[in-house]
Motif scaffolding. Structure first.
Motif, PDB file in Angstrom:
ATOM      1  N   GLN A 622       0.824  -1.206   0.000  1.00 31.52           N
ATOM      2  CA  GLN A 622       0.000   0.000   0.000  1.00 31.52           C
ATOM      3  C   GLN A 622       0.863   1.263   0.000  1.00 31.52           C
ATOM      4  O   GLN A 622       0.505   2.270  -0.617  1.00 31.52           O
ATOM      5  N   GLU A 623       2.002   1.202   0.690  1.00 30.30           N
ATOM      6  CA  GLU A 623       2.917   2.352   0.699  1.00 30.30           C
ATOM      7  C   GLU A 623       3.451   2.618  -0.703  1.00 30.30           C
ATOM      8  O   GLU A 623       3.503   3.768  -1.165  1.00 30.30           O
ATOM      9  N   GLN A 626       0.562   3.968  -2.819  1.00 31.61           N
ATOM     10  CA  GLN A 626       0.210   5.340  -2.450  1.00 31.61           C
ATOM     11  C   GLN A 626       1.209   6.341  -3.028  1.00 31.61           C
ATOM     12  O   GLN A 626       0.811   7.343  -3.633  1.00 31.61           O
ATOM     13  N   THR A 629       0.942   6.359  -6.859  1.00 32.03           N
ATOM     14  CA  THR A 629      -0.269   7.061  -7.302  1.00 32.03           C
ATOM     15  C   THR A 629      -0.084   8.571  -7.212  1.00 32.03           C
ATOM     16  O   THR A 629      -0.466   9.313  -8.124  1.00 32.03           O
TER      17      THR A 629
END
Length: 691
Positions: A622-623, A626, A629
């Motif tokens: 997820q890091e 994120q 993105t």
């Protein structure tokens, strides 16, 4: 990073044989510059005073060699890296590029001149074109290099997106430029006309009040000449080889040149610099049709197109249309002669008070404009170029020229991205290790504490990677970084376990020393010895539990230690005469149950540790997503801003064409505007494939 550079150095040496060599010393200097660079290059005919303007931009009286004879002084491309003098550009490095004078009669190689001009365009964020006299037809003819840009440069590689036509190589010691035949003009020959220090173009001052005609000279209608004394530097009249006609310039569709199918000027503009035309020894009054005009209006008037379609009209329009299309952001400055002609050979020695006041004011305005408006060098997508990137770009372009290929701008950017992204991975891993060195205190007391440490270091590593990487469209290098960081995490876990195991083992060895001595002395080989052994072991375990900072291996190491002592305990149990057989059986079962309970607890701890590691893998993913993105969104905004700027410039050019009544040109431009608008509205579907 500020690089102390007291004087310019050679970036590209140009040998008499036409060989361009990127100099290793210059590359080493650029490699040390991690700041964004504002690159200002100057080009123009030889002996027109280019180096003087560059010295003034450097805030110096001397630096780039001026020379004072009719021979060209600057050879190749020279570079001067300085802290940017304007407060708005604090934290940037100003890189000045002084190029070899074009049209040198001693060199006699117009094709080599074209490559010098091309490299100045490709490497700069602001290009200053320096000329003498007026912007007339002769001046336009001398700027024929701009009409060859689309033959010497292409935007996209042949066949689409491959990089096969440009190879990434380390900086080479020598780069030979193979001149190419298509569309290159023949070498310009100069004919001396008397004596002077910098004569290239003979500018004859008109008599007082006489109108300057457009016929033959190309000056715009209505411009009046003001009287000039004997200080004019018109010494050499430049004519094309073979008689002075422009017939050797092959007429193509205006502005098309050798442009590849599907490439319009908007694609070139994304790579090209802002354009400043510096007109030296200007002898006219800035008036048009009886009214005063600005220098910019003078340039735009000189760039007006003829509405006809004859070969002569196309020939007239070709350089003008190329300038208008490729350099929509343009500016003009005119300069009077700086001093009397006797003082010109020692121009760099003159004090400010010895220069013409009007010239001093014009130079100050010029420098202020360049310092204030020149943007950092960027490549499409808004990616800022640092000194290191500039050096890599120079090597990539010159290597392509050496190979005989047409330099491809997109391929150069992709080649640069390949080098930069690979370096970004290394830089990110180094950032991880640096952060770990500051933060790590092994062993940690829990897996969660260890994973939080890793997460902090990983976050900094990702920031370092995102700050440098660009055009990693398939996230190839980010996946490589993720693999590296996953390996670093596994290595960190191993080191943490080893540190904990070493500390726990040392503690148990110290605490069990007295117990071991009693075993060796036979202290437990007496009736009731087994119970005494158990009591001593429990006391030792209690003391072990109180030892601080044992880390995550405390239970596992204790279990292994107690298991290693089971043989001794069983031997003491069997020789203890105070116990019956039944009691021995009970003790055996009790010891077995305690060992099983410890194993179960240890298994639970291992399971919990595994779950924490799995959760951290998801957190890590997820890091990455994120930060990726956020970077993709920022790149999308940069691209949109770039396209909006290009659209605004095209609309501005469209308005100019409408005012000039060139509706045919307007229709062509309208198609480009529609294509650009369509591209801007197209949804971006960049995929996040990090896994």
């Amino acid at each position: 990073m500020e690089i102390p550079m007291p004087a310019p150095i050679c970036l590209m040496e140009n040998s008499p044989a036409g060989e361009l060599r990127v100099q290793q010393e210059a590359l080493r200097v650029l490699a040390e510059i991690s700041q964004p660079v504002v690159v200002v290059a100057i080009a123009g005919l030889y002996r027109t005073g280019k180096s003087y303007l560059m010295n003034r931009l450097a805030g110096k009286r001397t630096g780039f060699s001026l020379g004072s004879t009719i021979q060209s002084h600057t050879k190749g491309i020279w570079m001067w890296c300085l802290p940017h003098p304007h407060p708005r550009q604090a934290g940037h490095t100003l890189v000045l590029l002084d190029t070899e004078g074009l049209g040198d009669v001693e060199k006699g190689d117009g094709k080599n001149d074209t490559w010098i001009f091309v490299l100045a365009v490709l490497l700069s964020s602001t290009l200053v074109y320096n000329s003498l006299g007026t912007i007339n037809q002769q001046a336009m003819d001398q700027l024929h290099y701009v009409t060859e840009l689309t033959e010497r440069i292409k935007v996209k590689p042949a066949g689409g997106g491959s990089r096969g036509d440009m190879k990434v190589k380390p900086a080479s010691k020598g780069v030979k430029v193979k001149t190419m035949g298509e569309g290159a003009r023949k070498g310009m020959k100069a004919k001396p006309v008397g004596q002077g220090s910098r004569g290239d173009v003979k500018v004859k001052p008109a008599s007082k009040g006489v109108k300057v005609k457009t016929t033959g000279e190309g000056a715009r209608k209505g411009m009046k000449a003001k009287p000039v004394g004997q200080g004019s530097r018109g010494d050499v009249k430049v004519k094309p080889a073979g008689g002075g006609s422009r017939g050797d310039m092959k007429v193509k569709a205006a502005g098309e040149g050798g442009r590849r199918k599907g490439e319009d000027s908007a694609e070139f503009v994304r790579f090209f610099p802002a354009f400043v035309w510096a007109v030296r020894d200007f002898t006219l009054q800035l008036e048009l049709d009886g009214r005063e005009i600005t220098e910019d209006a003078y340039l735009e008037n000189a760039l007006k197109l003829k509405p006809g379609s004859s070969e002569q009209d196309q020939l007239y329009n070709l350089p003008r249309k190329c300038i208008r299309q490729f350099f929509p952001g343009r500016k003009c400055f005119v300069f009077v002669q700086p001093a009397g002609w006797r003082d010109l050979p020692r121009l760099e020695e003159l004090r400010e008070a010895e220069l013409e006041p009007e010239f001093r004011e014009q130079v100050a305005r010029f420098c202020h404009h360049v310092w204030e408006t020149s943007e950092p060098k960027t490549i499409p997508g808004g990616h800022v170029v640092t000194g290191a990137r500039l050096g890599n770009l120079a090597v990539t372009y010159v290597d392509a020229i050496r190979s005989g290929a047409v330099p491809c701008m997109e391929s150069a950017v992709l080649a640069l991205a390949q080098m930069e992204n690979s370096a970004a991975v290394g830089e990110a891993v180094a950032a991880y290790e640096e952060q770990l060195g500051w933060r790590a205190a092994l062993p940690t007391q829990s897996v969660q504490e260890l994973l939080e440490l890793h997460a902090q270091c990983e976050r900094e590593a990702l920031r370092a990677f995102m700050a440098r990487a660009f055009k990693d469209e398939e996230q190839q290098y980010q996946r490589q970084l993720k693999d590296e960081l996953d390996s670093k995490r596994a290595e960190l876990c191993r080191r943490n376990e080893q540190a904990s195991s070493d500390r726990c083992t040392a503690a148990l060895l110290e605490l069990s020393l007295e117990l071991e001595e009693r075993v060796c002395e036979g202290s437990y080989s007496v009736p009731g010895g087994y119970q005494r052994l158990l009591d001593d072991q429990r006391e030792m375990v209690e003391k072990y539990q109180l030892v601080p900072e044992k880390g995550i291996m405390a239970a596992e190491v204790l279990q292994q230690f107690l298991k290693s002592k089971e043989t001794v305990a069983q031997a003491v149990l069997q020789t203890d005469q105070s116990l019956t057989d039944k009691q021995r059986e009970i003790e055996v079962e009790r010891a077995r149950a305690e060992a099983a309970e410890r194993e179960a607890q240890l298994s639970q701890e291992m399971q919990a540790r595994t779950e924490q590691l799995l959760q951290d893998q998801e957190r890590s993913h997820q890091e990455h997503v994120q930060q990726l993105t956020a970077k993709m969104e920022e790149e999308r905004r940069q691209l949109l801003a770039e396209q909006e700027t290009a659209l605004a410039l095209k609309l501005q050019e469209q308005e100019r064409l409408l005012c000039e009544g060139l509706r045919g040109q307007v229709a062509q431009l309208q198609q480009q505007i529609q294509n650009l608008t369509k591209e801007m509205s197209r949804p971006r579907r960049s995929r996040c494939v990090v896994c």
